[in-house]
Design an enzyme around this catalytic site. Sequence first.
Site, PDB file in Angstrom:
ATOM      1  N   TYR A 116      16.610  29.021  10.109  1.00 45.16           N
ATOM      2  CA  TYR A 116      15.526  29.820  10.705  1.00 45.16           C
ATOM      3  C   TYR A 116      15.563  29.823  12.225  1.00 45.16           C
ATOM      4  O   TYR A 116      15.698  28.772  12.855  1.00 45.16           O
ATOM      5  CB  TYR A 116      14.174  29.279  10.241  1.00 45.16           C
ATOM      6  CG  TYR A 116      13.923  29.465   8.768  1.00 45.16           C
ATOM      7  CD1 TYR A 116      14.012  30.722   8.175  1.00 45.16           C
ATOM      8  CD2 TYR A 116      13.585  28.385   7.972  1.00 45.16           C
ATOM      9  CE1 TYR A 116      13.763  30.888   6.822  1.00 45.16           C
ATOM     10  CE2 TYR A 116      13.336  28.545   6.613  1.00 45.16           C
ATOM     11  CZ  TYR A 116      13.427  29.797   6.047  1.00 45.16           C
ATOM     12  OH  TYR A 116      13.187  29.962   4.722  1.00 45.16           O
ATOM     13  N   LYS A 143       0.850  -1.206   0.000  1.00 42.79           N
ATOM     14  CA  LYS A 143       0.000   0.000   0.000  1.00 42.79           C
ATOM     15  C   LYS A 143       0.882   1.252   0.000  1.00 42.79           C
ATOM     16  O   LYS A 143       2.078   1.185   0.323  1.00 42.79           O
ATOM     17  CB  LYS A 143      -0.899  -0.021   1.240  1.00 42.79           C
ATOM     18  CG  LYS A 143      -0.128   0.027   2.550  1.00 42.79           C
ATOM     19  CD  LYS A 143      -1.022  -0.214   3.765  1.00 42.79           C
ATOM     20  CE  LYS A 143      -0.197  -0.193   5.039  1.00 42.79           C
ATOM     21  NZ  LYS A 143      -0.998  -0.597   6.213  1.00 42.79           N
TER      22      LYS A 143
END
Length: 394
Positions: free
Chosen positions: A282, A52
């Site tokens: 950041y 899957k």
Amino acid sequence: MDASNDAPAPPADRPGTPRPFREAIVDLDAIAANVRTVAARTAPAELVAVVKANAYGHGAVPVARAALAGGATRLGVADLDEALELRAAGLAAPIIAWLHDPFADFRPALAAGIELGVSSLDQLERIADAAARRGAEAARIHLKIDTGLSRNGIAETDWAGVCARAAELERQGTVSVVGVFSHFANTSREADAAQLRAFEHALEVTAAEGLRPPLRHIASSEEALRDPAARYDAVRIGIAMYGLTPFGDGTTSTDLGLVPAMTLRTRVAAVRRVEAGTGASYGHLWRADRATTLALVPLGYADGIPRHATGGGAEVRIGGRLRPIAGRVAMDQFLVDVGDDLVAVGDEVVVFGDPATGAPTADDLAAAAGTIGYEVVTRIGPRVVRSHVGGAGA
Ligand SMILES: *Cc1c(COP(=O)(O)O)cnc(C)c1O
């Protein structure tokens, strides 16, 4: 994205051709070997290879072929469309799909011979109705009992009624019950044992209602590897086939004899020397505690590097050594503190791969980000070029 069919041959075969900027290389021989390794422990239970979510990001069609070559006898997916994609690619093995759109049209799946997980009386009726309207062979179904995960699956209180109805439909020739299954919650040994008892009870009720499903299955990788009593007629193996650990207790893939099949790599995009006290990325969550060199790695959370890996101690391999991620993981990039070592623009960066090569594993990156290897490999983003190696003859 599967680059193996329509893209040029892998760069290794074409000297002088630059490799893709960001790439995930999937070793199909590792997939087949992992299937053999697991099957050696779980036989005589048959092995359902769970492919899957694009084979947990590894490429559903090539992985399915490699898994079957390694000894899997069935394929498992969540959605009908995933099953139909495998059929369309020419895979003839039995395929089971178990998570259905409430408005699903089951006829294409029945026409393609897809086996269907059934989690409610409504699904049973709709599948039987679709089979009756097709007027061809019976729908092959696996009834799913909820033994404690409380997701889908038929409630214990409804089980006898659904089995009785399935037996009736079987006599009418619209369905054929080929399996009864369930799924563990991986909560504790005690909770797993309680689920096994509930499964046993459901099997007794199934027989009392006149059904004789040949395939009883409940175990995924974790219980299949740990508990012989959980193996029954089949085990559904996902993560172990990809060479990652299903265990949350520190047991590694190496401990299990498994080989991580996916390598995520790129090239150093920039190198910068910084003074002590310099902040980077950041928020300046990282500051140089000494003069050092930062290497820029062009992979970020858009590519599946968890932003939560920031500050978690994750390492990548550059120039044959493991080096720490420095500061915030951004959308497209992160920095690595390489100290005083000579690292050049263009040097290979391995974010994760096979630990036998000295690389960190996807499980290592997951641990640094407070998640599991499953999530790391499944979320590799669309900018990463996926290619496959090995799998000859598969
Ligand atoms: C995903 C899934 C599996 C495979 O689980 P792993 O832990 O990856 O082995 C098995 N069964 C069901 C129902 C699943 O949804």
